[in-house]
Write an enzyme that holds these catalytic residues in place. Structure first.
Site, mmCIF file in Angstrom:
data_model
loop_
_atom_site.group_PDB
_atom_site.id
_atom_site.type_symbol
_atom_site.label_atom_id
_atom_site.label_comp_id
_atom_site.label_asym_id
_atom_site.label_seq_id
_atom_site.Cartn_x
_atom_site.Cartn_y
_atom_site.Cartn_z
ATOM 1 N N SER A 87 -7.012 4.811 -0.539
ATOM 2 C CA SER A 87 -6.509 5.901 0.310
ATOM 3 C C SER A 87 -6.920 7.261 -0.245
ATOM 4 C CB SER A 87 -4.985 5.836 0.403
ATOM 5 O OG SER A 87 -4.583 4.680 1.104
ATOM 6 N N ARG A 120 -8.717 -2.721 17.051
ATOM 7 C CA ARG A 120 -7.487 -2.075 16.573
ATOM 8 C C ARG A 120 -7.118 -0.865 17.425
ATOM 9 N NH1 ARG A 120 -7.788 -1.668 10.215
ATOM 10 N NH2 ARG A 120 -5.624 -1.022 10.566
ATOM 11 N N ASP A 132 1.032 -2.677 3.112
ATOM 12 C CA ASP A 132 -0.146 -3.434 2.667
ATOM 13 C C ASP A 132 0.220 -4.586 1.734
ATOM 14 O OD1 ASP A 132 -1.798 -1.828 4.177
ATOM 15 O OD2 ASP A 132 -2.261 -0.467 2.526
#
Ligand code: S3P
Length: 418
Positions: free
Chosen positions: A22, A117, A306
């Protein structure tokens, strides 16, 4: 590639997990629009972050290893073709925000998984800001200036929040995003370090127009979401002692460690320091008790999104009924992670029941080696590999090469520690 993983009696050693995925995406994107050269050491070597780097190059930014030649807030130029985001949702959503605010049109594409997605969640609020934004295919930009909005996110998502904050750097008036759960705040932390007008107040993150961003000179912390596999594995395999050096422990990322600690896993933190304005420690994980099952609701699920596939593995070893609920978002990740883990763990003999938005898991249960499918999803491959370490007999994980997405040397680390 089929990875064969055999049970082990002990995990031992010290490793450095890859740089945080990230933070790496954000450093590449924000470094690209900074005024001058940034130096970002320890970027994630994963394919997702490579996707962001190649998109930024296509937009005219010179990126070479750890050096990012920032072109300034208005220095990006239109890419010659569609920008390929590969498998990376973070690349596509963050760039949708940045590029919606540019005077030229960009098209963003991805692989089969990414093409499935949902992008409406970022397109809709960008349109509210006055941007030209369409999907599918995802096309943004060419209609500026944008105007700031206050956005109440229906689904907590750091990607959507970050997209809007990036667009907000170019908008008239303030842009704020209000969420019901604090999602990862790496964008806000990095923007503040670069001198941008950013404000965070519990569940609200806001920015105003920025004329310039100061370049970065940082080391990327190790990825907590990669370290998580070893925290779980060391806790599950008797006699283990694993040290994870230089792991980022931003509190918006570490809910999974707190859950492990709450059921009795042994996790210690040493040498606290700051890197890239983010808290970093060495983590030491060992075999711990497994005193009770876990219960995860919607807010807790969002905070460890996650790590939920891995938590399902852990739950198979906890006594009683673990309930992981409020996790419908897992259906729209790189794979349908609810189905992927229910199938993989069932094949290994776990008692796991799937419903619309989560799992109910009975434990403890001795797992058996089996042939399982990663479904092209890096986190599924690695979660099943952890299950394989405590299973009887060998497990074969089909499609295990997808660990490349976030943790290319995962199986090397597994071999070294086991
Ligand atoms: C990420 C945010 C999360 C997470 C993803 C990375 C980010 O996605 O699952 O792996 O870097 O902002 P969502 O924003 O869709 O929850």
């Amino acid at each position: 590639m089929i990875a064969t993983v055999r049970p082990t009696h002990r995990l031992e050693g010290a490793i450095k997990v890859p740089g945080d995925k990230s933070i790496s995406h954000r450093a590449l994107i924000l470094g690209s629009i900074a005024s001058g050269e940034s130096h970002v050491r320890g970027l994630s070597p994963g394919a997702d972050v490579q996707s962001t780097a190649s998109c930024m190059r296509a937009l005219g930014v010179d990126i070479d290893g750890s050096r990012i030649g920032g072109v300034g807030m208005s220095g990006l130029r239109a890419s010659a073709g569609a920008l390929d985001c590969g498998n990376s949702g973070t690349t596509m959503r963050l760039l949708a925000g940045l590029l919606a605010a540019q005077p030229f049109v960009s098209e963003l594409m991805g692989d089969e998984s990414l093409s499935r997605r949902p992008m409406g969640r970022v397109v809709d609020p960008l349109r509210d800001m006055g941007a030209a934004a369409d999907w599918p295919p995802l096309r943004v930009g060419g209609k500026v200036p944008l105007r700031g909005i206050e956005y109440e996110a229906p689904v907590p998502s750091a990607q959507v929040k970050s997209a809007l904050l990036l667009a907000g750097l170019y908008a008239d008036g303030a842009t704020s995003v209000v969420e019901s759960v604090r999602t990862r705040d790496h964008t806000e932390v990095m923007l503040a370090a670069m001198g941008a007008p950013v404000q965070v107040d519990r569940f609200r993150s806001a920015v105003s127009r920025a004329d310039e961003l100061a370049p970065l000179d940082v080391d990327v912390p190790g990825d907590f979401s990669a370290a998580a596999f070893w925290l779980a594995a060391a806790g599950l395999v008797h006699g283990s002692v694993v040290r994870l050096l230089g792991v980022g422990v931003n509190p918006t990322r570490t809910a999974f460690a707190d859950v492990l600690a709450s059921v009795g896993f042994a996790i210690r933190r040493a040498k606290p320091r700051l890197e890239a304005n983010e808290p970093v420690v060495d983590l030491e994980a060992g075999h711990g008790d497994r005193a009770r099952p876990v219960r995860v609701d919607h807010d807790a699920a969002a905070a460890m999104i996650d790590e939920l596939p891995l938590l399902a593995v852990v739950a198979t070893q906890l006594p009683g009924t673990s309930v992981i609920a409020g996790a419908a978002e897992l259906r729209v990740k790189e794979s349908d992670r609810l189905v992927a883990m229910a199938e993989g763990l069932s094949a290994m003999g776990a008692v796991i029941e799937l419903d619309d938005e989560g799992w109910t898991i009975q434990g403890p249960r001795v797992l058996e080696g089996a042939r399982v499918d990663a479904r092209g999803d890096h986190r599924i491959a690695m979660a099943l590999a952890v299950a394989a370490l405590i299973a009887d007999g060998k497990t074969e994980i089909e499609g295990a090469e997808c660990v490349e997405i976030s943790y290319p040397n995962f199986f090397d680390h597994l071999e070294y520690l086991a």
